[in-house]
Design a protein around this motif. Structure first.
Motif, PDB file in Angstrom:
ATOM      1  N   VAL A 568       0.829  -1.116  -0.050  1.00 16.56           N
ATOM      2  CA  VAL A 568       0.135   0.073  -0.042  1.00 16.56           C
ATOM      3  C   VAL A 568       1.110   1.329   0.097  1.00 16.56           C
ATOM      4  N   ARG A 569       0.415   2.246  -0.807  1.00 13.96           N
ATOM      5  CA  ARG A 569       0.971   3.714  -0.590  1.00 13.96           C
ATOM      6  C   ARG A 569      -0.371   4.588   0.150  1.00 13.96           C
ATOM      7  N   GLU A 570       0.056   5.039   1.029  1.00  9.26           N
ATOM      8  CA  GLU A 570      -0.961   5.487   2.241  1.00  9.26           C
ATOM      9  C   GLU A 570      -0.673   7.030   2.745  1.00  9.26           C
ATOM     10  N   SER A 571      -1.809   7.775   2.652  1.00  9.59           N
ATOM     11  CA  SER A 571      -1.782   9.092   3.397  1.00  9.59           C
ATOM     12  C   SER A 571      -3.183   9.093   4.135  1.00  9.59           C
ATOM     13  N   GLU A 574      -5.830   9.409   1.114  1.00  8.17           N
ATOM     14  CA  GLU A 574      -6.017   8.280   0.267  1.00  8.17           C
ATOM     15  C   GLU A 574      -5.162   7.008   0.601  1.00  8.17           C
ATOM     16  N   THR A 575      -5.653   5.838   0.477  1.00  8.57           N
ATOM     17  CA  THR A 575      -4.677   4.539   0.376  1.00  8.57           C
ATOM     18  C   THR A 575      -4.802   4.101  -0.906  1.00  8.57           C
ATOM     19  N   GLY A 633      -8.228   6.964   2.889  1.00  9.07           N
ATOM     20  CA  GLY A 633      -6.918   7.255   3.789  1.00  9.07           C
ATOM     21  C   GLY A 633      -7.064   6.564   5.097  1.00  9.07           C
ATOM     22  N   ALA A 634      -5.593   6.736   5.312  1.00  7.31           N
ATOM     23  CA  ALA A 634      -5.184   5.927   6.758  1.00  7.31           C
ATOM     24  C   ALA A 634      -5.932   6.645   7.962  1.00  7.31           C
TER      25      ALA A 634
END
Length: 641
Positions: A568-571, A574-575, A633-634
């Motif tokens: 995962v790329r996460e902020s 958004e994920t 997002g996270a």
């Protein structure tokens, strides 16, 4: 439990989810967080071990959020005592009585029961930060002789050193054609094709050298004071940069700080003339100044001696230096890629690399701080890339080599080597190891992690994720069937700068770094096979442009199997869930690994299906796939809570 279904593990990286600021000053207190899966433990304590002045210092962490989507969040404060301030997490487990019962360590190399190397710790950098635009860049690399010809190119005489070739002629990989074959591409040709770059989603153009030379590659510069007239001269560069900027594309140039060409005006003045002002610019080994050190034994590439104060003044110090003048109007380049950065200033018992790179960056900041500095270092480069000058690395160990090892299926087709001999051994970064090593996905991840572990997060975001470059064979030459979209997808979605070497988007092949320098087959864009590759590039690059989480968001591996990976790329905004797999894919991960409601996933690209079964989630596909889903997002606590 299989590795793909293993329990979640604690995680930390340098993104905004885990670090309160990525641009601290010396003396600042920075809050850092780690997410710990519920059920990991029980824990007696969580601490951060820093290493200011190479002496350990400990900070206590406190629990700031509990059981949010299956995760606990711990926070500690770290005071930045050094320009590169390393730190790691330690988890002290508790027994049934609450007493300490062993520890585990977490740094960039992963979670371990044994102590880790300081050089692989997380790092806060108090050096000047790179421009914000770097991490949102999609790079397109152009080898000017082979990209496009303007009408003006037809009027220019073929230089004496050159072997003229028609645009449709095959590349000659044999000496002397290897460096002398001349197609006549020019900078106005690049300018006239900028619309192609815009259609791909590219916003950063990297030009290999444009200075006059006696070769098609121009790494043997005869001067750094002007643009080669064969490329259209200074005015052509000005026109190109102006139009690129108008289209939202930045442009960086290529400098050789390790050597010049033997026809360079400085070397010609110094050769045989020890009394000349340029006499100490190079490493001459006899009093007559007729014998000298050179790059890899190539007598056409004499090596610079950076002990020379006058060389530094002319080349790298201040606005009037070579480094400075091309960043200013009317040329207005947006930065430099430095060739052979790893060897610059290094010879035997001398090592001036640090002082040279730092001076280059000081000059760039003085002239225009909104410029970038990338350095070529093709092997284990981390020791030079700690934030003091280079914003990112052009290297192959972190991404390109492990990617080739996993996704290649060599055909062993015959090809000509530089001396005219025939070989069937696939080219593999000049390493004499019998061709491309065969890796599975687990080994791809392991090698990727091994070589990125020593990079500070901020530098990793500026490091180039290239499938190939002008110095390598093209990935597509040995790619396993169906894996080009997968490889491109990983370039776009893993931390770092995606790189397209001109022609990859046309499906071009090339057996080594010379054969890959292929003239672009303009006019073939509507052919079905080419159109399919172009569409793949446009759609995949579009992900990067449309989802900022891919620029700076955190990154966690959530599943790794023999031939497939998920991360995962996460902020907080958004994920993105990314699954890449070679062949038939059935990849499982723990239900709460993603950290949010996976039922809300919206597929953005690809064909894999998400299924829930036996208390886990899985991605399933019958074929090699690269698939991306968007999720909320996270659920991280806000800073200051």
């Amino acid at each position: 439990m299989s590795e793909a279904r293993r329990a979640n593990r604690p995680h930390h990286d340098g993104s905004a989810l885990y670090v309160s600021t990525s641009t601290p000053a010396l003396g600042d207190s920075v809050a850092v967080r780690v997410r710990v899966p519920v059920g990991y433990g029980p824990l007696h304590a969580v601490r951060v071990r820093s290493n200011p002045d190479h002496e350990p210092l400990w900070s206590e962490a406190t629990l700031v959020s509990s059981d949010v989507d299956g995760w606990d969040w711990w926070q500690a404060d770290v005071v930045v005592a050094n320009p590169r301030h390393g730190y790691r997490w330690v988890f002290i487990h508790a027994d049934d009585e609450g007493r300490p019962a062993g520890a585990e360590w977490l740094n960039q190399s992963g979670l371990s029961r044994i102590e880790q190397l300081d050089g692989e710790d997380f790092a806060l950098l108090a050096y000047d930060a790179p421009p914000e635009w770097l991490s949102s860049s999609v790079m397109y690399q152009v080898f000017p002789d082979r990209f496009a010809r303007s009408a003006a190119a037809d009027e220019r005489p073929v230089p004496e050193w050159a072997i003229a070739a028609d645009w449709s002629d095959p590349v000659d990989p044999v000496v002397p054609g290897r460096s002398q074959q001349y197609y006549g591409g020019d900078l106005d040709g690049v300018r006239e094709r900028l619309g192609h770059l815009v259609s791909l989603g590219v916003n950063l153009l990297y030009l290999t050298p444009v200075f006059p030379a006696a070769s098609n590659h121009r790494y043997d510069a005869a001067s750094f004071a002007e643009v080669d007239e064969l490329l259209g001269g200074d005015e052509a560069l000005i026109r190109l940069v102006e139009e690129a900027h108008a289209r939202g594309i930045r442009v960086i140039g290529d400098l050789t700080s390790n050597h010049s060409g033997h026809l360079h005006e400085w070397f010609r003045a110094a050769f045989g003339s020890p009394e000349a002002p340029e006499g100490d610019f190079y490493y001459f080994s006899n009093d007559a100044h007729t014998e000298y050190e050179c790059w890899m034994g190539a007598v056409t590439l004499p090596k610079f001696n950076w002990k020379s104060a006058e060389l530094r003044r002319r080349f790298i110090e201040g606005p009037d230096s070579i480094v400075g003048r091309w960043l200013q109007a009317p040329y207005s380049l947006d930065g430099w890629r430095i060739d052979v950065a790893n060897m610059t200033g290094r010879l035997h018992d001398e090592d001036l690399n640090e002082s040279v790179r730092q001076q280059i960056r000081r000059t760039m900041v003085e002239v225009n701080p909104d410029t970038i500095l990338l350095g070529e270092s093709t092997n284990d480069a981390a020791s030079d890339f700690q934030g003091d000058a280079w914003h990112g690395a052009m290297t192959y160990t972190c991404f390109t080599r492990p990617l080739w090892g996993w996704l290649s299926e060599p055909t062993h087709a015959p090809r000509l080597d530089w001396d005219g001999s025939t070989t069937t051994e696939p080219w593999y970064f000049t390493q004499p190891i019998g061709g491309i090593p065969k890796l599975d996905a687990r080994e791809f991840v392991a090698q990727h992690q091994r070589f990125t572990a020593a990079y500070p997060w901020r530098v990793r975001l500026g490091t180039m994720n290239a499938l190939d470059t002008h110095d390598t064979a093209r990935f597509a030459s040995n790619a396993a069937p169906g894996t080009v979209p997968l490889a491109l997808g990983l370039s776009v979605t893993l931390p770092g700068i995606p790189v397209v070497f001109a022609g990859d988007e046309f499906g071009l092949t090339g057996g080594d770094g010379e054969e890959s320098r292929t003239p672009i087959p303009w006019g073939s864009e509507s052919e079905p096979a080419v159109r399919h590759v172009l569409d793949t590039y446009r759609a995949t690059i579009g992900l990067r442009r449309d989802h900022p989480v891919l620029d700076t968001g955190g990154m966690r591996w959530i599943a790794v199997a023999d031939q497939a990976v998920a991360f995962v790329r996460e902020s907080v905004d958004e994920t993105l869930l990314i699954v890449a797999g070679r062949g038939s894919v059935d990849l499982e991960w723990a239900t709460d690994a993603v950290g949010g409601p996976i039922t809300a996933a919206s597929r953005l690209l690809g064909e894999a299906e998400l299924v829930e079964r036996d208390g886990v989630w899985a991605a399933v596909s019958a074929d090699s796939i690269f698939t991306v889903w968007s999720l909320p997002g996270a659920s991280a606590p806000a800073w200051g809570e």
